[in-house]
Design an enzyme around this catalytic site. Sequence first.
Site, PDB file in Angstrom:
ATOM      1  N   ASP A   1       0.869  -1.192   0.000  1.00 41.24           N
ATOM      2  CA  ASP A   1       0.000   0.000   0.000  1.00 41.24           C
ATOM      3  C   ASP A   1       0.901   1.236   0.000  1.00 41.24           C
ATOM      4  O   ASP A   1       2.128   1.129  -0.041  1.00 41.24           O
ATOM      5  CB  ASP A   1      -0.923   0.010   1.223  1.00 41.24           C
ATOM      6  CG  ASP A   1      -0.167  -0.090   2.546  1.00 41.24           C
ATOM      7  OD1 ASP A   1       0.902   0.543   2.663  1.00 41.24           O
ATOM      8  OD2 ASP A   1      -0.624  -0.798   3.454  1.00 41.24           O
TER       9      ASP A   1
ATOM     10  N   ASP B   1       1.185   3.364   2.482  1.00 36.64           N
ATOM     11  CA  ASP B   1       1.202   3.826   3.872  1.00 36.64           C
ATOM     12  C   ASP B   1      -0.007   4.739   4.062  1.00 36.64           C
ATOM     13  O   ASP B   1      -1.085   4.440   3.548  1.00 36.64           O
ATOM     14  CB  ASP B   1       2.539   4.500   4.180  1.00 36.64           C
ATOM     15  CG  ASP B   1       2.856   4.541   5.672  1.00 36.64           C
ATOM     16  OD1 ASP B   1       2.520   3.571   6.367  1.00 36.64           O
ATOM     17  OD2 ASP B   1       3.452   5.530   6.127  1.00 36.64           O
TER      18      ASP B   1
END
Length: 301
Positions: free
Chosen positions: A212, A214
């Site tokens: 992802d 973050d």
Amino acid sequence: MTDTPLRIGIIGGTGLGDALGAEAGETRELDTPFGKPSSPITLTQWHGVEIAILQRHGPGHVFNPTHVPYRANIHALKSLGVTHVLASGATGSLQEHIQPGQLVIADQVIDRTHRRAKTFYEHAAVHVEFSEPFCPVMRQWLLAAAKRLDSDVKVHDGGTYVCMEGPAFSTKAESHMHRQMGGDLIGMTCMPEAKLAREAELAYALIAMPTDYDCWRPHTSDQPVQALLEEIMGNLKRATTANISLMKAALSDVTLLSQQPSPAHDALKLAIWSDKSKLDPAEVERLSVLWGRYFEQAEVG
């Protein structure tokens, strides 16, 4: 180290051996001066290459990043004759161009952990050189293997891994700070693992698997939390599949590792600053797996 048989320690998650298609091997239950490693270690082969597989978080993922027994893990691998460590782990991406589901062969690290034992040598002055925390020979080996993969597997050459303590993820302010520090990846397990490998004179490389962005990058949709989690797990699955493909490609040709010694293999040559004759013989013996060859002709005690 040039005459030492090649054996590659692989640190990853549960089921890695099965995913690689490793041959049936033997499982070792070990103890070390630093306690038991986080899992039994499986000694096996992959197309003739000797490998040793260790589950960083233990069977069932029971160790959080702070409590992984990093010293026991590295000591155990060293005691089994491992010469190179190939690690992998999920991370967040701190840069737009590093997309979730891709791979990064990290080349630098920023250590922001503060609750972990970071050295084997608590009763001696041992200062390893660590300006390049990941083995350049292993990085070259992995990048060459990446060129043999399908074009849809994107592997980034280099990235700075920011290792935070955890186990909670970053705040938005922290995430932006990590980007400003020059971070490309955010994770929780690279340190002190890489540093301890250097202290044990093991070559070490890391394949990071971004799942992802973050929390620095705002979401562009109104997806519910469950949908976001499912997206992250999907990215992890894609990155894991790519990671296995890269490992298989690399292990299919280890000529470079066999022919070119890693600088890490002599990391202690100039690192032991203590007068060896002043060190406690019991401590020298306790850590003999790690530094014993430097005391063979030295007068200790």
